[in-house]
Write a protein that holds these residues in place. Structure first.
Motif, mmCIF file in Angstrom:
data_model
loop_
_atom_site.group_PDB
_atom_site.id
_atom_site.type_symbol
_atom_site.label_atom_id
_atom_site.label_comp_id
_atom_site.label_asym_id
_atom_site.label_seq_id
_atom_site.Cartn_x
_atom_site.Cartn_y
_atom_site.Cartn_z
ATOM 1 N N ALA A 113 -42.721 10.616 2.378
ATOM 2 C CA ALA A 113 -43.221 10.353 1.109
ATOM 3 C C ALA A 113 -41.737 10.285 0.120
ATOM 4 O O ALA A 113 -41.755 9.185 -0.521
ATOM 5 C CB ALA A 113 -44.089 11.369 0.531
ATOM 6 N N SER A 114 -41.067 11.204 0.352
ATOM 7 C CA SER A 114 -39.826 11.293 -0.560
ATOM 8 C C SER A 114 -38.970 10.012 -0.318
ATOM 9 O O SER A 114 -38.484 9.535 -1.147
ATOM 10 C CB SER A 114 -39.080 12.615 -0.403
ATOM 11 N N ARG A 115 -38.753 9.969 0.902
ATOM 12 C CA ARG A 115 -37.981 8.740 1.400
ATOM 13 C C ARG A 115 -38.323 7.513 1.062
ATOM 14 O O ARG A 115 -37.617 6.729 0.501
ATOM 15 C CB ARG A 115 -37.806 8.830 2.825
ATOM 16 N N TYR A 116 -39.609 7.249 1.255
ATOM 17 C CA TYR A 116 -40.280 5.787 0.899
ATOM 18 C C TYR A 116 -40.207 5.710 -0.764
ATOM 19 O O TYR A 116 -39.933 4.658 -1.192
ATOM 20 C CB TYR A 116 -41.803 5.910 1.190
ATOM 21 N N ILE A 117 -40.673 6.729 -1.649
ATOM 22 C CA ILE A 117 -40.488 6.658 -2.943
ATOM 23 C C ILE A 117 -39.215 6.412 -3.538
ATOM 24 O O ILE A 117 -38.951 5.678 -4.319
ATOM 25 C CB ILE A 117 -41.121 7.636 -3.530
ATOM 26 N N PHE A 118 -38.239 7.384 -2.801
ATOM 27 C CA PHE A 118 -36.800 6.964 -3.526
ATOM 28 C C PHE A 118 -36.338 5.628 -3.158
ATOM 29 O O PHE A 118 -35.773 4.973 -3.772
ATOM 30 C CB PHE A 118 -35.947 8.160 -2.661
ATOM 31 N N MET A 119 -36.507 5.129 -1.753
ATOM 32 C CA MET A 119 -36.089 3.718 -1.677
ATOM 33 C C MET A 119 -36.810 2.795 -2.541
ATOM 34 O O MET A 119 -35.932 1.815 -2.907
ATOM 35 C CB MET A 119 -36.449 3.377 -0.124
ATOM 36 N N MET A 120 -37.898 2.908 -2.917
ATOM 37 C CA MET A 120 -38.764 1.902 -3.718
ATOM 38 C C MET A 120 -37.964 1.957 -4.976
ATOM 39 O O MET A 120 -38.041 1.108 -5.769
ATOM 40 C CB MET A 120 -40.180 2.184 -3.673
ATOM 41 N N LEU A 121 -37.992 3.301 -5.663
ATOM 42 C CA LEU A 121 -37.308 3.367 -6.869
ATOM 43 C C LEU A 121 -36.074 2.983 -6.974
ATOM 44 O O LEU A 121 -35.468 2.302 -7.922
ATOM 45 C CB LEU A 121 -37.553 4.693 -7.340
ATOM 46 N N SER A 122 -34.984 3.026 -6.000
ATOM 47 C CA SER A 122 -33.774 2.652 -6.050
ATOM 48 C C SER A 122 -33.610 1.177 -6.158
ATOM 49 O O SER A 122 -32.952 0.517 -6.774
ATOM 50 C CB SER A 122 -33.176 3.006 -4.473
ATOM 51 N N PHE A 123 -34.425 0.617 -5.175
ATOM 52 C CA PHE A 123 -34.577 -1.126 -5.120
ATOM 53 C C PHE A 123 -34.814 -1.632 -6.465
ATOM 54 O O PHE A 123 -34.200 -2.596 -6.946
ATOM 55 C CB PHE A 123 -35.464 -1.279 -4.282
ATOM 56 N N ILE A 124 -35.982 -1.023 -7.302
ATOM 57 C CA ILE A 124 -36.315 -1.651 -8.531
ATOM 58 C C ILE A 124 -35.052 -1.192 -9.531
ATOM 59 O O ILE A 124 -34.859 -2.187 -10.287
ATOM 60 C CB ILE A 124 -37.537 -0.596 -9.030
ATOM 61 N N THR A 125 -34.410 -0.311 -9.446
ATOM 62 C CA THR A 125 -33.335 0.342 -10.330
ATOM 63 C C THR A 125 -32.221 -0.575 -10.330
ATOM 64 O O THR A 125 -31.533 -1.093 -11.087
ATOM 65 C CB THR A 125 -32.914 1.718 -10.221
ATOM 66 N N ILE A 126 -31.905 -0.978 -8.965
ATOM 67 C CA ILE A 126 -30.623 -1.985 -8.693
ATOM 68 C C ILE A 126 -31.077 -3.277 -9.148
ATOM 69 O O ILE A 126 -30.112 -4.205 -9.744
ATOM 70 C CB ILE A 126 -30.293 -2.002 -7.196
ATOM 71 N N VAL A 127 -32.358 -3.667 -8.920
ATOM 72 C CA VAL A 127 -32.537 -5.145 -9.410
ATOM 73 C C VAL A 127 -32.361 -5.174 -11.075
ATOM 74 O O VAL A 127 -31.980 -6.266 -11.367
ATOM 75 C CB VAL A 127 -33.959 -5.637 -9.050
ATOM 76 N N VAL A 128 -32.787 -4.070 -11.787
ATOM 77 C CA VAL A 128 -32.922 -4.256 -13.193
ATOM 78 C C VAL A 128 -31.387 -3.901 -13.640
ATOM 79 O O VAL A 128 -31.003 -4.722 -14.657
ATOM 80 C CB VAL A 128 -33.860 -2.917 -13.859
ATOM 81 N N LEU A 129 -30.747 -2.897 -13.005
ATOM 82 C CA LEU A 129 -29.461 -2.430 -13.695
ATOM 83 C C LEU A 129 -28.377 -2.943 -13.076
ATOM 84 O O LEU A 129 -27.060 -2.638 -13.241
ATOM 85 C CB LEU A 129 -29.534 -0.828 -13.736
ATOM 86 N N GLN A 130 -28.426 -3.383 -11.742
ATOM 87 C CA GLN A 130 -27.352 -4.128 -11.032
ATOM 88 C C GLN A 130 -26.232 -2.873 -10.512
ATOM 89 O O GLN A 130 -26.853 -1.747 -10.148
ATOM 90 C CB GLN A 130 -26.581 -5.234 -11.751
#
Length: 245
Positions: free
Chosen positions: A205-222
Motif C-alpha cells: 500500500a505504501s509503495r503504490y500510494i507513494f508512486m501515485m502521489l509522486s506521479f501527480i506531483t511531478i506532473v504538476v510541479l515538474q
C-alpha cells in the motif's frame, strides 16, 4: 558470460557518473544532471539483472558502491560546491586551475558542499557491511539524495521562477540543505525500498500510494516536485514504520 552482464551495466553507471562530474566542474549543470539520471537508471537495472540471472556476487556489490560513489556522491558534492560559489557573486570560483589561481581572500564556503560527498561515502560504506538492509534502507539512499541536489539547478534552469531562484541561491538554505543531506543519508530512519515481493495492494500500500502521489506531483510541479517527492518518501516511510509497530 551472463555473470558479467550486471557488472557491465554497473560500469555504465560509473561512466555516466564520470562524464557528469566533468560537466559539473565545467558548470554545465543540465548535462551533468542528465548523465546522473542515466547513471541512476543503470544503477537500478544492474541489481535487477543480477537478481534475475542469479549472479549476485561480492564483486558486484563492491563495484556498485564504487560507481555510486562517483555518480551519486561526488557529482552532488561538486554541484553544491558550484551553487555555493554562485552565492558569493564573485570571481573566486573560476576555471583557472593553475597554481596561482587561489587568491589570499578565497572563501571556504563553497567547499562546505563537499560534505555531501563525504556523507555519501560514509553511507555507502555502512551499507556494504550492513546485512539488514535487504527490504528497506537505513537513511536516504545516495541516488535519491543525488536527485534532491541535482534538482536545484534544474529548477533554476526550467521553472523560470524568481522566487525559487532566490531561495536556491541563498547560502543559508544551501548550507542547511547540505547538513540535512549528510544527516538523512546516515540516519537510522527505516525507509521502504521499492521492491515488490508480490503486486497485491495490501502488502504494498505504501509503495503504490507513494508512486501515485509522486506521479501527480511531478506532473504538476515538474522539476520542483523532486524535493517534495523526497520529503514525501521520508514522511511515508516514517508513517509506515509507526503503522507497522
Amino acid at each position: 558470460m551472463k555473470q558479467h552482464i550486471p557488472n557491465a551495466i554497473t560500469l555504465l553507471n560509473l561512466l555516466c557518473g564520470s562524464i557528469a562530474a566533468i560537466f559539473a566542474v565545467e558548470g554545465f549543470f543540465v548535462y551533468a544532471a542528465f548523465f546522473v539520471f542515466l547513471g541512476i537508471f543503470f544503477d537500478f537495472f544492474d541489481g535487477f539483472f543480477a537478481r534475475k540471472l542469479k549472479v549476485q556476487s561480492e564483486l558486484g556489490l563492491q563495484l556498485d558502491s564504487l560507481a555510486d560513489m562517483v555518480t551519486s556522491g561526488l557529482v552532488p558534492g561538486i554541484i553544491m560546491y558550484k551553487l555555493l560559489g554562485l552565492t558569493l557573486n564573485t570571481s573566486e570560483i573560476n576555471n583557472d586551475w593553475g597554481v596561482g589561481s587561489f587568491e589570499s581572500n578565497i572563501s571556504i564556503l563553497p567547499f562546505v558542499g563537499l560534505l555531501i560527498t563525504l556523507g555519501s561515502a560514509y553511507r555507502l560504506a555502512k551499507f556494504n557491511i550492513d546485512e539488514e538492509q535487504q527490504n528497506y534502507f537505513k537513511g536516504l539512499p545516495t541516488p535519491a539524495n543525488a536527485l534532491l541536489i541535482l534538482s536545484l539547478p534544474l529548477i533554476m534552469e526550467f521553472q523560470n521562477s524568481d522566487a525559487m531562484n532566490v531561495i536556491i541561491l541563498n547560502k543559508w538554505f544551501l548550507i542547511a540543505l547540505t547538513i540535512f543531506s549528510c544527516y538523512i543519508l546516515n540516519s537510522n530512519i527505516k525507509l521502504f525500498a521499492l521492491k515488490f515481493k508480490d503486486y497485491s495492494f495490501k502488502g504494498n500500500a505504501s509503495r503504490y500510494i507513494f508512486m501515485m502521489l509522486s506521479f501527480i506531483t511531478i506532473v504538476v510541479l515538474q522539476f520542483a516536485a523532486i524535493p517534495f517527492v523526497i520529503i514525501l518518501y521520508i514522511f511515508m516511510s516514517v508513517l509506515d514504520n509507526l503503522t507497522t509497530k
